[in-house]
Design a protein around this motif. Structure first.
Motif, PDB file in Angstrom:
ATOM      1  N   ASN A  90     -12.951  -2.946  -5.546  1.00  0.00           N
ATOM      2  CA  ASN A  90     -11.526  -2.745  -5.277  1.00  0.00           C
ATOM      3  C   ASN A  90     -10.676  -3.192  -6.466  1.00  0.00           C
ATOM      4  N   ALA A  91     -11.040  -4.334  -7.049  1.00  0.00           N
ATOM      5  CA  ALA A  91     -10.283  -4.835  -8.211  1.00  0.00           C
ATOM      6  C   ALA A  91     -10.411  -3.886  -9.387  1.00  0.00           C
ATOM      7  N   ARG A  92     -11.592  -3.322  -9.587  1.00  0.00           N
ATOM      8  CA  ARG A  92     -11.813  -2.406 -10.708  1.00  0.00           C
ATOM      9  C   ARG A  92     -11.068  -1.091 -10.515  1.00  0.00           C
ATOM     10  N   VAL A  93     -11.036  -0.594  -9.298  1.00  0.00           N
ATOM     11  CA  VAL A  93     -10.257   0.611  -9.029  1.00  0.00           C
ATOM     12  C   VAL A  93      -8.775   0.331  -9.262  1.00  0.00           C
ATOM     13  N   GLY A  94      -8.319  -0.857  -8.859  1.00  0.00           N
ATOM     14  CA  GLY A  94      -6.922  -1.221  -9.100  1.00  0.00           C
ATOM     15  C   GLY A  94      -6.585  -1.268 -10.572  1.00  0.00           C
ATOM     16  N   LEU A  95      -7.475  -1.850 -11.383  1.00  0.00           N
ATOM     17  CA  LEU A  95      -7.258  -1.889 -12.825  1.00  0.00           C
ATOM     18  C   LEU A  95      -7.271  -0.486 -13.410  1.00  0.00           C
ATOM     19  N   ALA A  96      -8.188   0.345 -12.936  1.00  0.00           N
ATOM     20  CA  ALA A  96      -8.250   1.728 -13.422  1.00  0.00           C
ATOM     21  C   ALA A  96      -6.943   2.461 -13.138  1.00  0.00           C
ATOM     22  N   ARG A  97      -6.361   2.215 -11.978  1.00  0.00           N
ATOM     23  CA  ARG A  97      -5.100   2.869 -11.644  1.00  0.00           C
ATOM     24  C   ARG A  97      -4.006   2.472 -12.642  1.00  0.00           C
ATOM     25  N   GLU A  98      -3.934   1.189 -12.955  1.00  0.00           N
ATOM     26  CA  GLU A  98      -2.926   0.732 -13.916  1.00  0.00           C
ATOM     27  C   GLU A  98      -3.150   1.345 -15.292  1.00  0.00           C
ATOM     28  N   LEU A  99      -4.416   1.405 -15.730  1.00  0.00           N
ATOM     29  CA  LEU A  99      -4.718   1.970 -17.044  1.00  0.00           C
ATOM     30  C   LEU A  99      -4.372   3.457 -17.094  1.00  0.00           C
ATOM     31  N   LEU A 100      -4.644   4.175 -16.020  1.00  0.00           N
ATOM     32  CA  LEU A 100      -4.330   5.600 -15.982  1.00  0.00           C
ATOM     33  C   LEU A 100      -2.818   5.831 -16.012  1.00  0.00           C
ATOM     34  N   GLU A 101      -2.063   4.922 -15.385  1.00  0.00           N
ATOM     35  CA  GLU A 101      -0.607   5.069 -15.341  1.00  0.00           C
ATOM     36  C   GLU A 101       0.070   4.687 -16.652  1.00  0.00           C
ATOM     37  N   THR A 102      -0.507   3.720 -17.369  1.00  0.00           N
ATOM     38  CA  THR A 102       0.226   3.096 -18.480  1.00  0.00           C
ATOM     39  C   THR A 102      -0.363   3.357 -19.855  1.00  0.00           C
ATOM     40  N   THR A 103      -1.533   4.000 -19.940  1.00  0.00           N
ATOM     41  CA  THR A 103      -2.153   4.235 -21.239  1.00  0.00           C
ATOM     42  C   THR A 103      -2.585   5.689 -21.364  1.00  0.00           C
ATOM     43  N   ASP A 104      -2.950   6.064 -22.595  1.00  0.00           N
ATOM     44  CA  ASP A 104      -3.495   7.399 -22.860  1.00  0.00           C
ATOM     45  C   ASP A 104      -5.005   7.346 -23.071  1.00  0.00           C
ATOM     46  N   LEU A 105      -5.636   6.272 -22.627  1.00  0.00           N
ATOM     47  CA  LEU A 105      -7.078   6.147 -22.782  1.00  0.00           C
ATOM     48  C   LEU A 105      -7.792   7.296 -22.080  1.00  0.00           C
ATOM     49  N   HIS A 127       0.837  -1.203   0.000  1.00  0.00           N
ATOM     50  CA  HIS A 127       0.000   0.000   0.000  1.00  0.00           C
ATOM     51  C   HIS A 127       0.874   1.256   0.000  1.00  0.00           C
ATOM     52  N   ILE A 128       1.952   1.243   0.776  1.00  0.00           N
ATOM     53  CA  ILE A 128       2.851   2.391   0.826  1.00  0.00           C
ATOM     54  C   ILE A 128       3.530   2.600  -0.526  1.00  0.00           C
ATOM     55  N   VAL A 129       4.012   1.513  -1.132  1.00  0.00           N
ATOM     56  CA  VAL A 129       4.627   1.627  -2.458  1.00  0.00           C
ATOM     57  C   VAL A 129       3.615   2.163  -3.459  1.00  0.00           C
ATOM     58  N   ARG A 130       2.383   1.690  -3.367  1.00  0.00           N
ATOM     59  CA  ARG A 130       1.336   2.145  -4.288  1.00  0.00           C
ATOM     60  C   ARG A 130       1.073   3.633  -4.095  1.00  0.00           C
ATOM     61  N   ARG A 131       1.053   4.078  -2.847  1.00  0.00           N
ATOM     62  CA  ARG A 131       0.891   5.503  -2.569  1.00  0.00           C
ATOM     63  C   ARG A 131       2.032   6.319  -3.159  1.00  0.00           C
ATOM     64  N   ASP A 132       3.255   5.819  -2.993  1.00  0.00           N
ATOM     65  CA  ASP A 132       4.439   6.568  -3.418  1.00  0.00           C
ATOM     66  C   ASP A 132       4.634   6.549  -4.928  1.00  0.00           C
ATOM     67  N   LEU A 133       4.478   5.363  -5.528  1.00  0.00           N
ATOM     68  CA  LEU A 133       4.959   5.153  -6.892  1.00  0.00           C
ATOM     69  C   LEU A 133       3.896   4.656  -7.865  1.00  0.00           C
ATOM     70  N   GLY A 134       2.687   4.366  -7.378  1.00  0.00           N
ATOM     71  CA  GLY A 134       1.630   3.933  -8.272  1.00  0.00           C
ATOM     72  C   GLY A 134       1.422   2.432  -8.284  1.00  0.00           C
ATOM     73  N   ALA A 135       0.317   2.017  -8.913  1.00  0.00           N
ATOM     74  CA  ALA A 135      -0.087   0.621  -8.899  1.00  0.00           C
ATOM     75  C   ALA A 135       0.828  -0.272  -9.722  1.00  0.00           C
ATOM     76  N   VAL A 136       1.368   0.245 -10.819  1.00  0.00           N
ATOM     77  CA  VAL A 136       2.193  -0.588 -11.703  1.00  0.00           C
ATOM     78  C   VAL A 136       3.435  -1.075 -10.969  1.00  0.00           C
ATOM     79  N   VAL A 137       4.148  -0.170 -10.297  1.00  0.00           N
ATOM     80  CA  VAL A 137       5.352  -0.558  -9.564  1.00  0.00           C
ATOM     81  C   VAL A 137       5.003  -1.481  -8.406  1.00  0.00           C
ATOM     82  N   ALA A 138       3.928  -1.162  -7.676  1.00  0.00           N
ATOM     83  CA  ALA A 138       3.527  -2.012  -6.547  1.00  0.00           C
ATOM     84  C   ALA A 138       3.171  -3.413  -7.019  1.00  0.00           C
ATOM     85  N   ASN A 139       2.459  -3.516  -8.125  1.00  0.00           N
ATOM     86  CA  ASN A 139       2.090  -4.833  -8.643  1.00  0.00           C
ATOM     87  C   ASN A 139       3.310  -5.602  -9.143  1.00  0.00           C
TER      88      ASN A 139
END
Length: 322
Positions: free
Chosen positions: A258-273, A165-177
């Motif tokens: 929770n899973a959908r919010v997690g996926l949304a975080r990854e999409l926001l970080e890694t795509t231009d959608l 959770h701390i890594v996700r806060r600091d660096l985003g879902a992609v790095v945490a995952n």
């Protein structure tokens, strides 16, 4: 990325698993800014397993740290040395992040760091925390508690959830995952889940509902009902709801959100959608619904989240833009 110094403070009687979690999670990696130092009041520390640690870091490193983490100790009610209490209180007063794993919360409480805040610890010791430190709002039904710059986790393995959770806060879902996959750990468990789930041990060959959860994760862009999930699991809806809560500590619908919010975080970080497309692809339907869940879960907006983590900023910027 600027260096983020992490001091893991090992006290006498430290639990080896509690110690291993943050030292592994915040060890140096090319994609993270963490610089971790193991610290202690003395050069040697005895663990609950009986072996000793030779520790190089001391209180100079604790004072220089951006994050100070205290792993669990036994017995938890043994008062830490005054120098430890002073260092923890000083870290809190200077606005540094202070974290505990499991019974490490007792050291934070003894230092006054938890006064007026919600906090948690191992379920077997939560009554002691509540009794001995009445200024602390003990929360017995969570995996971890995030109070901004003070964070506490429940029993040992919940420390993995808190550190991710701390890594996700600091660096985003992609790095945490990515770190979670390297540790073969679940990428995200919401902090509000129950820490003690009185479920029976599965019989040999019984994988519970894990296969159904994996099936659902591959279909988050679709509308998924409890009835569909129960059909996939081959059980009645009533049995599915009961077993799901036993295995995860939450409801199917909350788990899906929770899973959908997690996926949304990854999409926001890694795509231009677009925000609308992200909402559709993660199964939240509309941009308005996505914004609602981001506000509830992360206290920010999808646009602010994307701006923060696509420019590589940290948690402080995310909170500022929220």
């Amino acid at each position: 990325m600027s260096v983020h110094r992490v001091a893991v403070l090992a006290l006498d009687g430290v639990t080896p698993l509690d110690l291993a979690i943050p030292t592994q999670m915040f060890s140096a990696r090319p994609e993270t800014p963490y610089e971790m130092t193991l610290c202690a009041p003395t050069a040697r520390v005895t663990t609950t397993a009986g072996f000793q640690l030779v520790v190089g870091g001391g209180f100079d490193e604790v004072r220089a740290a951006d994050t100070v983490i205290v792993p669990g100790v036994e017995p938890p009610l043994r008062p830490p040395p005054p120098v430890v209490l002073d260092a923890l209180a000083e870290a809190r007063d200077r606005g540094r992040r202070v974290v505990s794993i499991c019974t490490g919360a007792f050291a934070l409480a003894a230092a006054g760091v938890l006064d007026g805040l919600r906090a948690t610890t191992h379920w077997k010791h939560i009554d002691d925390l509540e009794r001995e430190f009445p200024a602390v709002q003990a929360d017995r039904d969570v995996l971890y508690v995030d109070e901004g710059e003070v964070l506490t986790s429940a029993g040992a393995c919940c420390g993995i959830d808190l550190c991710l959770h701390i890594v996700r806060r600091d660096l985003g879902a992609v790095v945490a995952n990515r770190i979670a996959r390297g540790l073969v750990a679940a990428p995200h468990r919401d902090g509000g889940q129950a820490q003690y789930v009185p479920a029976p041990v599965a019989a040999t060959g019984d994988t519970g509902l894990a296969e159904t959860r994996a099936w659902a994760l591959r279909r988050l862009d679709r509308s998924l009902s409890v009835a569909e999930l129960a059909r996939h699991a081959g059980v009645s809806q009533r049995s599915f709801m009961r077993r799901f809560a036993e295995e995860t500590g939450t409801t199917p619908l909350q788990w899906l959100v929770n899973a959908r919010v997690g996926l949304a975080r990854e999409l926001l970080e890694t795509t231009d959608l677009s925000i609308d497309q992200v909402a559709r692809d993660c199964g939240l339907g509309t941009a308005a619904n996505l914004r609602l869940h981001f506000r509830r879960t992360l206290n920010t907006t999808p646009t602010a989240y994307r701006r923060t983590f696509t420019r590589g900023a940290g948690a402080q910027d995310l909170q500022a833009t929220g």
